[in-house]
Design an enzyme around this catalytic site. Structure first.
Site, PDB file in Angstrom:
ATOM      1  CE  LYS A  30     -46.522  -4.716  -9.262  1.00  0.00           C
ATOM      2  NZ  LYS A  30     -47.983  -4.913  -9.545  1.00  0.00           N
ATOM      3  CG  ASP A  57     -48.196  -8.848  -8.852  1.00  0.00           C
ATOM      4  OD1 ASP A  57     -48.377  -9.877  -8.174  1.00  0.00           O
ATOM      5  OD2 ASP A  57     -48.466  -7.697  -8.446  1.00  0.00           O
ATOM      6  CE  LYS A  59     -50.606  -9.437  -5.319  1.00  0.00           C
ATOM      7  NZ  LYS A  59     -50.533  -8.544  -6.509  1.00  0.00           N
ATOM      8  CG  ASP A  62     -58.514 -22.056  -8.825  1.00  0.00           C
ATOM      9  OD1 ASP A  62     -59.093 -23.079  -8.380  1.00  0.00           O
ATOM     10  OD2 ASP A  62     -59.074 -21.228  -9.565  1.00  0.00           O
ATOM     11  CB  THR A 118     -47.610  -4.032   1.372  1.00  0.00           C
ATOM     12  OG1 THR A 118     -48.077  -3.750   0.054  1.00  0.00           O
ATOM     13  CG2 THR A 118     -46.344  -4.874   1.296  1.00  0.00           C
ATOM     14  NE  ARG A 210     -50.284   4.209  -6.429  1.00  0.00           N
ATOM     15  CZ  ARG A 210     -51.320   3.801  -5.693  1.00  0.00           C
ATOM     16  NH1 ARG A 210     -52.495   4.369  -5.846  1.00  0.00           N
ATOM     17  NH2 ARG A 210     -51.168   2.826  -4.812  1.00  0.00           N
TER      18      ARG A 210
END
Length: 232
Positions: A30, A57, A59, A62, A118, A210
């Site tokens: 990603k 990614d 997002k 608009d 999340t 991570r």
């Protein structure tokens, strides 16, 4: 079984390739805002040239025409998965799909929409977004709207994946971030889960950051994620 998506949340190109060079196999990675805004489209081209699949990614959120034009350009990068915010509305999502179809020279990238992040709690959603629903009701509403717009699926937490599959069908993709190894730090996310829980609860793809990229041995951490995700 789909490959785990590994979030390349690094500040720059040097750290990205130091990480990727640990692996002999092709990954699904990603590229998010942090990396894309620092390095630009060229980082995507370089990672694709190595043979890796990419979830871009960004997002997008608009007005429909702007999102359509942006998606038309992103389609030319040859990525495999892109996303928008479902909160942008049905017409915006339809425009995003139109832009991808117009810009793609081969297979169109999969297009999904973010329901609720999340990192968002139900209390926060109700207080700050003024949405007078439960978090699950909001996520299911956005999922249904996304399906009506013709998109391939959504980003959601593991805890909503099963209900989305029941409401929208199993072929409707559920990409679930917030994946941690057992005992791992949850960091800034609230609705988290382990890979095996995600598998049992209806995720189509999991996104791991991570827990792998900051591990002492990144290859072993990745293998452990794969083992749990595949149910071995």
């Amino acid at each position: 079984m789909t490959k785990p998506i590994i979030a390349l949340d690094f500040p720059g190109e040097q750290e990205v390739f130091r990480f990727l060079n640990h692996f002999d196999e092709k990954l699904f990675v990603k590229v998010g805002m942090e990396l894309f805004y620092q390095e630009g489209p060229d980082i995507v081209r370089k990672i694709k040239a190595m043979g890796h699949d990419i979830f871009l990614d960004l997002k997008l959120h608009d007005i429909p025409n702007t999102v359509k034009s942006a998606m038309k350009g992103l389609a030319r990068l040859g990525v495999d998965l892109v996303n928008v915010h479902a909160a942008g509305g049905k017409r915006m999502m339809e425009a995003a799909l139109e832009g991808l179809e117009e810009g793609s020279t081969g297979k169109r990238p999969m297009l999904i929409a973010v329901t609720q992040l999340t990192s968002t709690t139900e209390e926060q959603m109700q207080k700050e977004q003024r949405i007078p629903l439960t978090l699950l009701e909001s996520v299911l509403h956005y999922a249904e709207l996304t399906k009506e717009a013709g998109l391939d699926g959504v980003v959601c937490s593991v805890h909503e994946a099963k209900q989305i599959a029941e409401r929208c069908g199993d072929s409707f993709i559920r990409v679930t971030p917030g994946i941690r190894l057992p005992g791992g730090d949850v960091h800034d996310q609230k609705r988290v889960a382990t890979p095996d829980f995600a598998r049992k609860n209806g995720s189509t793809y999991i996104v791991v950051g991570r827990a792998v990229t900051k591990a002492e041995n990144v290859v072993e951490a990745y293998k452990e994620v794969c083992r749990l995700w595949e149910g071995q």
